[in-house]
Design a protein around this motif. Structure first.
Motif, PDB file in Angstrom:
ATOM      1  N   SER A 167       0.827  -1.212   0.000  1.00 51.02           N
ATOM      2  CA  SER A 167       0.000   0.000   0.000  1.00 51.02           C
ATOM      3  C   SER A 167       0.856   1.255   0.000  1.00 51.02           C
ATOM      4  CB  SER A 167      -0.929  -0.014   1.218  1.00 51.02           C
ATOM      5  OG  SER A 167      -0.194   0.120   2.417  1.00 51.02           O
ATOM      6  N   ILE A 168       2.012   1.214   0.676  1.00 54.82           N
ATOM      7  CA  ILE A 168       2.922   2.374   0.682  1.00 54.82           C
ATOM      8  C   ILE A 168       3.522   2.581  -0.701  1.00 54.82           C
ATOM      9  CG2 ILE A 168       5.109   3.223   1.586  1.00 54.82           C
ATOM     10  CD1 ILE A 168       4.387   1.856   4.252  1.00 54.82           C
ATOM     11  N   LEU A 169       3.921   1.489  -1.347  1.00 56.01           N
ATOM     12  CA  LEU A 169       4.576   1.602  -2.648  1.00 56.01           C
ATOM     13  C   LEU A 169       3.631   2.115  -3.737  1.00 56.01           C
ATOM     14  CD1 LEU A 169       6.718  -1.682  -2.640  1.00 56.01           C
ATOM     15  CD2 LEU A 169       7.537   0.669  -2.355  1.00 56.01           C
ATOM     16  N   ILE A 170       2.354   1.709  -3.675  1.00 52.32           N
ATOM     17  CA  ILE A 170       1.418   2.095  -4.737  1.00 52.32           C
ATOM     18  C   ILE A 170       0.483   3.225  -4.309  1.00 52.32           C
ATOM     19  CG2 ILE A 170       1.507  -0.217  -5.728  1.00 52.32           C
ATOM     20  CD1 ILE A 170      -1.203  -0.781  -4.483  1.00 52.32           C
ATOM     21  N   ASN A 171       0.728   3.777  -3.109  1.00 53.96           N
ATOM     22  CA  ASN A 171      -0.082   4.901  -2.605  1.00 53.96           C
ATOM     23  C   ASN A 171      -1.575   4.557  -2.538  1.00 53.96           C
ATOM     24  OD1 ASN A 171       2.087   6.688  -2.250  1.00 53.96           O
ATOM     25  ND2 ASN A 171       2.057   7.210  -4.434  1.00 53.96           N
ATOM     26  N   LYS A 172      -1.880   3.371  -2.064  1.00 49.27           N
ATOM     27  CA  LYS A 172      -3.253   2.953  -1.867  1.00 49.27           C
ATOM     28  C   LYS A 172      -3.493   2.654  -0.389  1.00 49.27           C
ATOM     29  CE  LYS A 172      -4.691   2.783  -6.227  1.00 49.27           C
ATOM     30  NZ  LYS A 172      -5.830   3.566  -6.742  1.00 49.27           N
ATOM     31  N   SER A 173      -4.749   2.789   0.005  1.00 48.69           N
ATOM     32  CA  SER A 173      -5.096   2.486   1.384  1.00 48.69           C
ATOM     33  C   SER A 173      -5.041   0.978   1.614  1.00 48.69           C
ATOM     34  CB  SER A 173      -6.493   3.008   1.702  1.00 48.69           C
ATOM     35  OG  SER A 173      -6.913   2.549   2.981  1.00 48.69           O
ATOM     36  N   PRO A 174      -4.496   0.522   2.768  1.00 46.69           N
ATOM     37  CA  PRO A 174      -4.489  -0.924   3.070  1.00 46.69           C
ATOM     38  C   PRO A 174      -5.895  -1.520   3.088  1.00 46.69           C
ATOM     39  CG  PRO A 174      -3.081   0.268   4.601  1.00 46.69           C
ATOM     40  CD  PRO A 174      -3.826   1.293   3.822  1.00 46.69           C
ATOM     41  N   VAL A 175      -6.874  -0.701   3.480  1.00 46.57           N
ATOM     42  CA  VAL A 175      -8.256  -1.185   3.513  1.00 46.57           C
ATOM     43  C   VAL A 175      -8.714  -1.579   2.121  1.00 46.57           C
ATOM     44  CG1 VAL A 175     -10.627  -0.584   4.107  1.00 46.57           C
ATOM     45  CG2 VAL A 175      -8.741   0.253   5.523  1.00 46.57           C
ATOM     46  N   THR A 176      -8.314  -0.775   1.124  1.00 47.25           N
ATOM     47  CA  THR A 176      -8.682  -1.090  -0.261  1.00 47.25           C
ATOM     48  C   THR A 176      -8.065  -2.413  -0.708  1.00 47.25           C
ATOM     49  OG1 THR A 176      -8.753   1.289  -0.736  1.00 47.25           O
ATOM     50  CG2 THR A 176      -8.661  -0.216  -2.615  1.00 47.25           C
ATOM     51  N   LEU A 177      -6.809  -2.646  -0.318  1.00 51.18           N
ATOM     52  CA  LEU A 177      -6.137  -3.890  -0.698  1.00 51.18           C
ATOM     53  C   LEU A 177      -6.780  -5.092  -0.020  1.00 51.18           C
ATOM     54  CD1 LEU A 177      -2.398  -2.767  -0.647  1.00 51.18           C
ATOM     55  CD2 LEU A 177      -3.874  -3.110  -2.618  1.00 51.18           C
ATOM     56  N   PHE A 178      -7.122  -4.923   1.272  1.00 55.63           N
ATOM     57  CA  PHE A 178      -7.777  -6.023   1.974  1.00 55.63           C
ATOM     58  C   PHE A 178      -9.142  -6.338   1.357  1.00 55.63           C
ATOM     59  CE2 PHE A 178      -4.864  -5.020   5.579  1.00 55.63           C
ATOM     60  CZ  PHE A 178      -4.347  -6.302   5.744  1.00 55.63           C
ATOM     61  N   ALA A 179      -9.842  -5.297   0.944  1.00 54.13           N
ATOM     62  CA  ALA A 179     -11.142  -5.516   0.310  1.00 54.13           C
ATOM     63  C   ALA A 179     -10.971  -6.249  -1.023  1.00 54.13           C
ATOM     64  CB  ALA A 179     -11.853  -4.186   0.086  1.00 54.13           C
ATOM     65  N   GLY A 180      -9.925  -5.915  -1.745  1.00 51.93           N
ATOM     66  CA  GLY A 180      -9.669  -6.586  -3.008  1.00 51.93           C
ATOM     67  C   GLY A 180      -9.284  -8.046  -2.829  1.00 51.93           C
TER      68      GLY A 180
END
Length: 424
Positions: A165-178
């Motif tokens: 999430s830090i590398l791609i500037n995305k929220s961890p919540v978004t990644l967990f949802a995906g």
């Protein structure tokens, strides 16, 4: 810090450097200054806190603080402090309005480093917790390593998500949802891990397996002591010193034999029979009874049994001129009585558990006389010694009762028979 930067810029300009070059150089000098400060703070904290903790660990009798020192848990924790300081102070070296991209890059590096060091610290701490609880008698034989490993895998997985999430500037919540959409793929990839985790819970909850148990599982060629129970494997050290690895879920779905009950019981069973030649069984005459009376273990038995049989025969007016009439002792019956008293006399036989001598179904190889008893010695080598001593004695004493052990004809028997016939 901004005042220091202006002072450095003025000094560099006075030295004749171009203003732009001086500005870039003073940023680098401030960054080096920040790094030196954080290194100094790091060494100071480690010297102070680690020194205090080592002194405290020496004074206490607890083992957990000694393990923390030996595994350098404090050192791993202290590595987080300089990274946090650099993350906080780096904007003073590279202001966001002047170096936005460089500042974001450096802060990302610091954040990733903080997460990596934190994961290393947590993993090492969990290993120390496992060692501490593994030294306690109540937890020593529990499969804790599998649970520790699943916690470590979960933590590293979460940490990996945060790094991404830090590398791609995305929220961890978004990644967990995906990840929810790819749950089926994850279950396929981590199938063995998931099955091992579930099996570990079942093994622990039902107390089916512990480290140190002797188990037998013919399907996997396992016959030895469980040395380790992990998330993906149960390691068994066989008696030939080979190592067999069994998937934990195989111990739940397939059958295996655990010898722990025998180890915890007051005795280890011995169940073995000797085949007696049926042609050697006969009634006891007076000469045989007089000989048997001299055997101290059955003297009282012979006298008591003779009195009982004599009384029975007199009450029923038995004609003693023919041995078939009435009740009489046999050499095999006396031998069985001797074996029972012999087992009673042995200190290594547990008298509180079942012990008996019995007939089995006669076969073409004779009459099996089975000894069923429990040895109070359960360790393998001395146990085999007890068993061998008992049957060595039995084989040696059988001829004293006019009996013979059944044994198939061998080549030497045929040669001896041929030699005797030839001499005649």
């Amino acid at each position: 810090m901004h005042t220091i930067q202006e002072w450095i810029t003025e000094r560099l300009t006075d030295l004749g450097l171009v203003n732009d070059a001086a500005s870039q150089l003073d940023n680098t000098i401030v960054l080096l200054f920040i790094i030196l400060i954080t290194i100094a703070i790091d060494y100071t904290c480690r010297y102070i806190f680690l020194g205090m903790f080592k002194k405290l660990a020496k004074r206490t009798k607890n083992q957990w603080d000694d393990l923390i020192v030996e595994r350098k848990i404090i050192n791993k924790m202290m590595h987080i402090i300089p990274a946090i300081l650099v993350y906080i102070l780096v904007p003073f070296a590279f202001p966001p309005e002047e170096f936005p991209k460089l500042l974001i890059f450096l802060q990302k590096v610091c954040a990733i480093y903080i997460i990596a060091v934190s994961l290393r610290f947590i993993s090492a701490s969990l290993n120390v917790i496992h060692e501490i609880y593994n030294q306690k008698e109540t937890f020593k034989d529990k499969p804790l390593k599998g649970f520790i490993q699943i916690i470590q895998v979960t933590i590293f997985f979460i940490g990996f998500i945060f790094i991404i999430s830090i590398l791609i500037n995305k929220s961890p919540v978004t990644l967990f949802a995906g990840l929810g959409a790819s749950a089926a793929i994850l279950m396929l990839v981590f199938k063995d891990t998931i099955l091992g985790f579930v099996a570990g819970i079942q093994l622990s909850a039902n107390d089916m397996l512990r480290a140190g148990d002797w188990i037998t599982m013919d399907k996997y060629g396992a016959n030895g002591t469980v040395i380790e129970v992990t998330l993906n494997a149960v390691k068994v050290k066989n008696f030939d010193n080979t190592i067999t690895t069994i998937p934990p879920y195989a111990l739940v779905t397939d059958a295996f034999q655990n010898w722990r009950g025998m180890s915890e019981s007051p005795g280890r069973r011995i169940k073995r029979s000797i085949n007696i030649d049926m042609n050697s069984v006969c009634f006891c005459n007076q000469e045989m009874l007089d000989k048997f009376r001299k055997i101290s273990l059955i003297t009282d038995y012979i006298d008591g049994k003779e009195e009982e049989l004599h009384r029975y025969n007199e009450e029923h007016h038995i004609d003693n001129s023919i041995w078939v009439n009435g009740r009489r002792q046999t050499n095999l019956g006396v031998f069985r009585a001797y074996l029972v008293r012999y087992l009673q006399s042995l200190p290594d036989v547990n008298k509180e558990l079942t012990y008996m001598v019995r007939h089995l179904q006669p076969t073409e190889t004779g009459i099996p006389i089975e000894l069923y008893f429990f040895s109070s010695i359960k360790d393998w080598v001395p146990y085999e010694g007890v068993q061998a001593d008992v049957f060595d004695h039995i084989l040696a004493v059988i001829p004293e009762f006019g009996l013979s052990v059944f044994q198939n004809v061998s080549g030497s028997d045929l040669r001896n028979l041929t030699f005797r016939i030839g001499n005649k």
